[in-house]
Scaffold this motif. Structure first.
Motif, short mmCIF file in Angstrom:
data_model
loop_
_atom_site.label_atom_id
_atom_site.label_comp_id
_atom_site.label_asym_id
_atom_site.label_seq_id
_atom_site.Cartn_x
_atom_site.Cartn_y
_atom_site.Cartn_z
N UNK A 1 -4.18 -0.20 6.76
CA UNK A 1 -3.64 0.33 5.66
C UNK A 1 -4.40 1.54 4.97
N UNK A 2 -5.68 1.23 4.93
CA UNK A 2 -6.62 2.30 4.41
C UNK A 2 -6.56 3.69 5.12
N UNK A 3 -6.76 3.46 6.42
CA UNK A 3 -6.69 4.45 7.32
C UNK A 3 -5.35 5.38 7.43
N UNK A 4 -4.31 4.62 7.24
CA UNK A 4 -3.11 5.25 7.39
C UNK A 4 -2.74 6.07 5.88
N UNK A 5 -3.26 5.67 5.05
CA UNK A 5 -3.20 6.29 3.60
C UNK A 5 -4.04 7.53 3.81
N UNK A 6 -5.23 7.41 4.28
CA UNK A 6 -5.98 8.49 4.14
C UNK A 6 -5.52 9.79 5.10
#
Length: 237
Positions: free
Chosen positions: A70-75
């Protein structure tokens, strides 16, 4: 002065295709499992929701792993918005944090329905997802990019291209950051007007590999990801 240019999303970094890394052991996988897998991927990557049935289904998947997805996709989405949609060249930490916070809020409105999976003769599964494209970026008027850039320059006493050409890299970065923050605040102000475009039916294929694991076909996920946020009004009704 700066001119906003539409970019072709399909040429963007494949880093947005976070889901392709998750694999599903082929042994005993049912149609219901395939749908659970797709729903779990969508919920994890866009909503930051980590379903237990999904975590149990995917081999070696933990809640911490899903959180990282999730964090990687948001970034990656924030990076796309800044660099390719807004034309920001020097985002500082404050701009990056603001962009990621905004993307999280936009993603929280993700709206989709996962249908039943069909199993093909090849052994692959196909799952239909009905996705409602998020309409917020398309609400920005075309001339807002130039206006915010000129305003950021004017705040630094820059009113001509010649003056801009003579500023230091540090001064240019400061102008760029002010421009970025102004645009992000403009998008944030549009959140109450967030709506959805015409529903899109998208087929996601889970491909059975030679290693006897299922994985998402990358091109299918890239297409879905490009529809999730309708940057250019392609799906407005």
């Amino acid at each position: 002065m700066r001119v906003h240019m539409k970019r072709i999303r399909s040429v963007y970094l494949a880093g947005l295709v976070i889901c392709a890394a998750a694999v599903l052991a082929a042994c005993g996988v049912s149609r219901a499992d395939a749908s659970t897998y797709v729903r779990g991927e969508l919920d994890a990557v866009y909503r930051g929701v980590y379903n237990e049935d999904y975590l149990e289904l995917v081999e070696d998947m933990t809640k911490a792993d899903a959180e990282e997805k999730y964090k990687a996709n948001v970034s990656a989405e924030a990076e796309y918005m800044l660099y390719y949609f807004m034309g920001v060249e020097y985002p500082d930490d404050a701009v990056t944090a603001k962009a990621e916070s905004l993307i999280k809020e936009i993603y929280s409105h993700a709206q989709y329905t996962v249908g039943e999976a069909d199993k093909l003769q090849s052994g692959d599964f196909v799952v239909e997802v009905t996705l409602s494209p998020i309409e917020i970026m398309s609400l920005l008027p075309e001339d807002i990019f130039g206006e915010k850039w000129q305003a950021a320059c004017a705040e630094k006493g820059i009113t001509t291209q010649e003056q801009l050409n003579n500023v230091s890299e540090e001064e240019y970065a400061a102008i760029d950051a002010a421009y970025a923050m102004a645009l992000l605040e403009e998008v944030e102000g549009l959140l109450p007007q967030l709506s959805y475009g015409a529903d899109q039916d998208i087929m996601l294929q889970l491909e059975l590999g030679d290693d006897n694991y299922y994985s998402m076909v990358e091109e299918d996920w890239q297409y879905l990801d490009g529809v999730m946020i309708d940057y250019y009004g392609d799906y407005t009704e």
